[in-house]
Design a protein around this motif. Structure first.
Motif, PDB file in Angstrom:
ATOM      1  N   ARG A  97      -7.844   6.594   5.489  1.00  0.00           N
ATOM      2  CA  ARG A  97      -8.463   7.808   4.940  1.00  0.00           C
ATOM      3  C   ARG A  97      -7.336   8.735   4.513  1.00  0.00           C
ATOM      4  O   ARG A  97      -6.575   9.226   5.332  1.00  0.00           O
ATOM      5  N   TYR A  98      -7.223   8.958   3.202  1.00  0.00           N
ATOM      6  CA  TYR A  98      -6.167   9.781   2.632  1.00  0.00           C
ATOM      7  C   TYR A  98      -6.789  11.099   2.167  1.00  0.00           C
ATOM      8  O   TYR A  98      -7.764  11.080   1.418  1.00  0.00           O
ATOM      9  N   PRO A  99      -6.267  12.244   2.611  1.00  0.00           N
ATOM     10  CA  PRO A  99      -6.887  13.521   2.221  1.00  0.00           C
ATOM     11  C   PRO A  99      -6.780  13.788   0.720  1.00  0.00           C
ATOM     12  O   PRO A  99      -5.754  13.535   0.098  1.00  0.00           O
ATOM     13  N   GLY A 100      -7.874  14.281   0.163  1.00  0.00           N
ATOM     14  CA  GLY A 100      -7.895  14.646  -1.247  1.00  0.00           C
ATOM     15  C   GLY A 100      -8.032  13.449  -2.173  1.00  0.00           C
ATOM     16  O   GLY A 100      -8.391  12.360  -1.769  1.00  0.00           O
ATOM     17  N   HIS A 101      -7.718  13.688  -3.428  1.00  0.00           N
ATOM     18  CA  HIS A 101      -7.829  12.647  -4.446  1.00  0.00           C
ATOM     19  C   HIS A 101      -6.477  11.973  -4.602  1.00  0.00           C
ATOM     20  O   HIS A 101      -5.478  12.622  -4.849  1.00  0.00           O
ATOM     21  N   ALA A 102      -6.459  10.673  -4.444  1.00  0.00           N
ATOM     22  CA  ALA A 102      -5.224   9.905  -4.589  1.00  0.00           C
ATOM     23  C   ALA A 102      -5.500   8.674  -5.432  1.00  0.00           C
ATOM     24  O   ALA A 102      -6.592   8.119  -5.395  1.00  0.00           O
ATOM     25  N   VAL A 103      -4.520   8.281  -6.193  1.00  0.00           N
ATOM     26  CA  VAL A 103      -4.646   7.074  -6.997  1.00  0.00           C
ATOM     27  C   VAL A 103      -3.494   6.145  -6.616  1.00  0.00           C
ATOM     28  O   VAL A 103      -2.335   6.474  -6.802  1.00  0.00           O
ATOM     29  N   PHE A 104      -3.851   5.033  -6.034  1.00  0.00           N
ATOM     30  CA  PHE A 104      -2.902   3.976  -5.721  1.00  0.00           C
ATOM     31  C   PHE A 104      -3.361   2.747  -6.484  1.00  0.00           C
ATOM     32  O   PHE A 104      -4.544   2.424  -6.502  1.00  0.00           O
ATOM     33  N   SER A 105      -2.443   2.056  -7.104  1.00  0.00           N
ATOM     34  CA  SER A 105      -2.784   0.898  -7.932  1.00  0.00           C
ATOM     35  C   SER A 105      -2.889  -0.367  -7.089  1.00  0.00           C
ATOM     36  O   SER A 105      -2.099  -0.555  -6.157  1.00  0.00           O
ATOM     37  N   PRO A 106      -3.822  -1.241  -7.420  1.00  0.00           N
ATOM     38  CA  PRO A 106      -3.889  -2.528  -6.720  1.00  0.00           C
ATOM     39  C   PRO A 106      -2.534  -3.241  -6.824  1.00  0.00           C
ATOM     40  O   PRO A 106      -1.908  -3.261  -7.883  1.00  0.00           O
ATOM     41  N   GLY A 107      -2.091  -3.770  -5.689  1.00  0.00           N
ATOM     42  CA  GLY A 107      -0.798  -4.444  -5.636  1.00  0.00           C
ATOM     43  C   GLY A 107       0.356  -3.533  -5.269  1.00  0.00           C
ATOM     44  O   GLY A 107       1.441  -4.011  -4.936  1.00  0.00           O
ATOM     45  N   GLN A 108       0.135  -2.224  -5.324  1.00  0.00           N
ATOM     46  CA  GLN A 108       1.191  -1.270  -4.975  1.00  0.00           C
ATOM     47  C   GLN A 108       1.482  -1.362  -3.479  1.00  0.00           C
ATOM     48  O   GLN A 108       0.579  -1.438  -2.654  1.00  0.00           O
ATOM     49  N   ASN A 109       2.763  -1.356  -3.120  1.00  0.00           N
ATOM     50  CA  ASN A 109       3.151  -1.363  -1.718  1.00  0.00           C
ATOM     51  C   ASN A 109       3.262   0.060  -1.198  1.00  0.00           C
ATOM     52  O   ASN A 109       3.765   0.943  -1.891  1.00  0.00           O
ATOM     53  N   VAL A 110       2.767   0.265   0.019  1.00  0.00           N
ATOM     54  CA  VAL A 110       2.876   1.557   0.698  1.00  0.00           C
ATOM     55  C   VAL A 110       3.369   1.307   2.123  1.00  0.00           C
ATOM     56  O   VAL A 110       3.167   0.233   2.678  1.00  0.00           O
ATOM     57  N   SER A 111       4.036   2.296   2.687  1.00  0.00           N
ATOM     58  CA  SER A 111       4.446   2.237   4.088  1.00  0.00           C
ATOM     59  C   SER A 111       3.463   3.069   4.886  1.00  0.00           C
ATOM     60  O   SER A 111       3.126   4.189   4.496  1.00  0.00           O
ATOM     61  N   ILE A 112       3.013   2.524   6.009  1.00  0.00           N
ATOM     62  CA  ILE A 112       2.026   3.220   6.830  1.00  0.00           C
ATOM     63  C   ILE A 112       2.497   3.289   8.277  1.00  0.00           C
ATOM     64  O   ILE A 112       3.312   2.484   8.717  1.00  0.00           O
ATOM     65  N   GLN A 113       1.969   4.269   8.985  1.00  0.00           N
ATOM     66  CA  GLN A 113       2.225   4.367  10.422  1.00  0.00           C
ATOM     67  C   GLN A 113       1.138   5.203  11.071  1.00  0.00           C
ATOM     68  O   GLN A 113       0.336   5.829  10.388  1.00  0.00           O
ATOM     69  N   TRP A 114       1.122   5.178  12.395  1.00  0.00           N
ATOM     70  CA  TRP A 114       0.204   5.988  13.182  1.00  0.00           C
ATOM     71  C   TRP A 114       0.870   6.269  14.509  1.00  0.00           C
ATOM     72  O   TRP A 114       1.769   5.558  14.944  1.00  0.00           O
TER      73      TRP A 114
END
Length: 124
Positions: A97-114
């Motif tokens: 769940r990302y706050p607000g409006h975000a556009v990430f493209s299919p195949g795009q790499n992101v780094s995540i953590q919690w």
């Protein structure tokens, strides 16, 4: 919503408690994925089954690498569906769940953590 909930699965009581308890302290994987939208992500970490709510996952500079499958804009937030580059035995895809409006493209790499305090441990 009711003052107290009795959550049942196949005629078996999974958990009894206040709505906030079932959401914030689910005792079983069933309860974790039944309460909340989108449901809690279930993953393996260090040989243990953990749950992490989509709102507790953040996109950061460093962390686990995930590949975006798609985004669904909901107005107040965007739900990102991604696949972990290191799949786990329970599930390799997760919702963020990302706050607000975000556009990430299919195949795009992101780094995540919690944060570790947001992890819920479950026995299989």
């Amino acid at each position: 919503m009711a003052d107290k909930i009795v959550l049942m699965n196949d005629a078996k009581i999974e958990q009894i408690g206040l709505p906030e308890e079932l959401y914030n302290q689910p005792r079983t994987r069933f309860a974790a994925q039944f309460i909340g939208s989108p449901p809690m992500n279930i993953l393996s970490k260090d040989g243990k089954t953990i749950g992490i709510r989509p709102e507790h996952i953040t996109i950061t500079e460093k962390g686990l690498t995930a590949s975006v499958i798609g985004c669904d804009y909901h107005g107040a937030d965007t739900i990102i569906l991604a696949t972990l580059d290191q799949p786990t035995e329970h599930n390799s895809s997760l919702k963020i769940r990302y706050p607000g409006h975000a556009v990430f493209s299919p195949g795009q790499n992101v780094s995540i953590q919690w944060a570790a305090e947001h992890e819920h441990m479950f026995s299989d």
